[in-house]
Design an enzyme around this catalytic site. Structure first.
Site, PDB file in Angstrom:
ATOM      1  N   CYS A 148      22.540  20.568 -12.914  1.00  0.00           N
ATOM      2  CA  CYS A 148      23.826  19.902 -13.136  1.00  0.00           C
ATOM      3  C   CYS A 148      23.886  19.334 -14.557  1.00  0.00           C
ATOM      4  CB  CYS A 148      24.073  18.855 -12.052  1.00  0.00           C
ATOM      5  SG  CYS A 148      25.805  18.398 -11.907  1.00  0.00           S
ATOM      6  N   HIS A 174      22.799  21.390  -6.658  1.00  0.00           N
ATOM      7  CA  HIS A 174      21.716  20.405  -6.569  1.00  0.00           C
ATOM      8  C   HIS A 174      20.724  20.754  -5.463  1.00  0.00           C
ATOM      9  CE1 HIS A 174      23.168  17.137  -9.208  1.00  0.00           C
ATOM     10  NE2 HIS A 174      24.373  17.571  -8.903  1.00  0.00           N
ATOM     11  N   GLU A 184      17.782  19.726  -5.071  1.00  0.00           N
ATOM     12  CA  GLU A 184      16.995  18.549  -4.686  1.00  0.00           C
ATOM     13  C   GLU A 184      17.693  17.707  -3.623  1.00  0.00           C
ATOM     14  OE1 GLU A 184      18.911  18.722  -7.242  1.00  0.00           O
ATOM     15  OE2 GLU A 184      19.749  16.769  -7.761  1.00  0.00           O
TER      16      GLU A 184
END
Lengths: 232, 79
Positions: free
Chosen positions: A87, A204, A206
Site C-alpha cells: 500500500c 494488505h 498482513e
C-alpha cells in the site's frame, strides 16, 4: 528468516506487518525508524508498511522515499535483498524508483476499503511461490491512491517478463473491469522488480493472516518468503 | 529571489479530480467546460543561490522531489 519493518511518521500497518512476519518465521521483526541511515546486519527481508507516511504530503510516499533510511533500503535491494512494499509502502517503492510506474488517485475518487479478489499471475517469485498452481486470493484493500499506471512499453515489458504478481479479479478469477476497484491499468494490483526480489502491492496481506480475523489468504505471501529464504 | 513551479499531469494521464471538478462546474450552471486538469503551484523563497544558477537548481528540485516525472510535467519561473 530475519526481517525488518521500516517505520515512517504516519505508518499505521507496521505492527500488523511485523506480526505477520513473526507468525511465519517465529522470530520478531526489527522495527527501523526512518531516520536511521543503516539497516540491521544480516537481514533477509525489508518491508515498507501501509499508512499515510508524512500525511501523504506532496504525493503519497514522496517524502518517505527521500528519508535517510531509504538510501540503505535501495542499496539493500540493489544488492539482491528482498523488499516488500504494501500500500503506502508500494507508493514509496515507486517514488524511490525501485519499481516502475506511478499510483494515481482512484478512478472512482472514493477511498476503497474492502476485501478484493486477486488473481495470482505468477508463482515464480519469492512472494507468491506458496500458491503453487496459482489461484485466487481474498485480501483487503484500503486506499485512495491505488490507480496503477505505466506507459505502454513498460506495460508490455511487465507482462512479457511475468512481473505482474497480482491482478484484481472476481471470486472466480476473471480479471474484469467490474473487479477493478481503482482503475489500475490491466487490473494490476502488484508488480515485481526485474530480479523478482522487490514486490509492491496495494492490497494488505498482513491484514488477513489469521483465521480468527476471517481469512488467512494473506499469510501465503509471508509463507512464500519463508519457503524461499529459510535454510533447507 | 523567488521561484514559482507549476506542476501538471502529463497529457493522457487520467485526472479523476479534474473530471469531478468539471462535473461540479456543470452542476452549478457553468456549462461549456470541456475539460478540467488540476495541477499544483509551489512557490519557493530562495536564499544564497546565484541568480544564474537558480533556474537549474529549481529544475533539479523538480526532478528529484517536487514532481513525479513519470506522470507530471513542470515549468519553472524565476520571479
Amino acid at each position: 528468516m530475519k526481517t525488518a519493518v521500516i517505520v515512517f511518521p504516519g505508518s499505521n500497518c507496521d505492527r500488523d506487518l511485523a506480526r505477520a512476519f513473526e507468525r511465519v518465521s517465529g522470530r520478531p521483526s526489527t522495527m527501523v525508524w526512518h531516520k536511521e541511515t543503516a539497516l540491521p546486519s544480516g537481514l533477509d527481508v525489508v518491508a515498507l508498511p501501509g499508512g499515510f507516511s508524512f500525511g501523504d504530503y506532496l504525493r503519497c510516499g514522496a517524502i518517505a522515499a527521500r528519508s535517510p533510511i531509504m538510501r540503505a533500503v535501495a542499496e539493500f535491494a540493489q544488492g539482491g535483498g528482498h523488499v516488500l512494499g504494501i500500500c503506502n509502502g508500494f507508493q514509496v517503492l515507486l517514488e524511490t524508483g525501485l519499481l516502475p510506474g506511478a499510483l494515481l488517485r482512484n478512478a472512482g475518487l472514493n477511498f476503497v476499503c474492502r476485501d478484493v479478489h486477486l488473481n495470482v499471475e505468477t508463482t515464480d517469485s519469492p512472494f507468491t511461490n506458496a500458491w503453487h498452481n496459482g489461484g485466487v486470493a481474498r485480501i483487503p484493500v484500503a486506499h485512495h491512491d491505488g490507480n496503477y499506471l505505466v506507459d505502454d512499453s513498460l506495460l508490455d515489458r511487465l507482462h512479457g517478463e511475468s512481473r505482474v504478481a497480482f491482478t484484481y479479479c472476481d471470486a472466480l478469477g476473471n480479471v474484469t473491469d467490474e473487479a477493478n476497484p481503482n482503475g489500475s491499468v490491466s487490473n494490476i494490483a502488484g508488480v515485481l522488480s526485474p530480479n523478482r526480489r522487490v514486490l509492491g502491492m496495494m492490497p494488505h496481506p498482513e491484514r488477513l493472516c489469521d483465521p480468527a480475523l476471517g481469512g488467512s489468504d494473506g499469510a501465503k505471501v509471508f509463507e512464500s518468503l519463508l519457503g524461499a529464504l529459510a535454510p533447507a | 529571489m523567488h521561484a514559482r513551479v507549476h506542476i501538471t499531469l502529463k497529457p493522457g494521464v487520467l485526472d479523476p479530480q479534474g473530471e469531478a471538478v468539471r462535473h461540479a462546474l456543470g452542476a452549478i450552471g457553468f456549462n461549456g467546460v470541456n475539460g478540467v486538469r488540476q495541477g499544483k503551484v509551489i512557490d519557493l523563497d530562495l536564499h544564497g543561490i546565484e541568480p544564474a544558477q537558480a533556474e537549474e537548481q529549481v529544475r533539479q528540485m523538480c526532478e528529484k522531489l517536487l514532481a513525479n516525472t513519470v506522470i507530471e510535467n513542470y515549468t519553472v519561473e524565476i520571479l
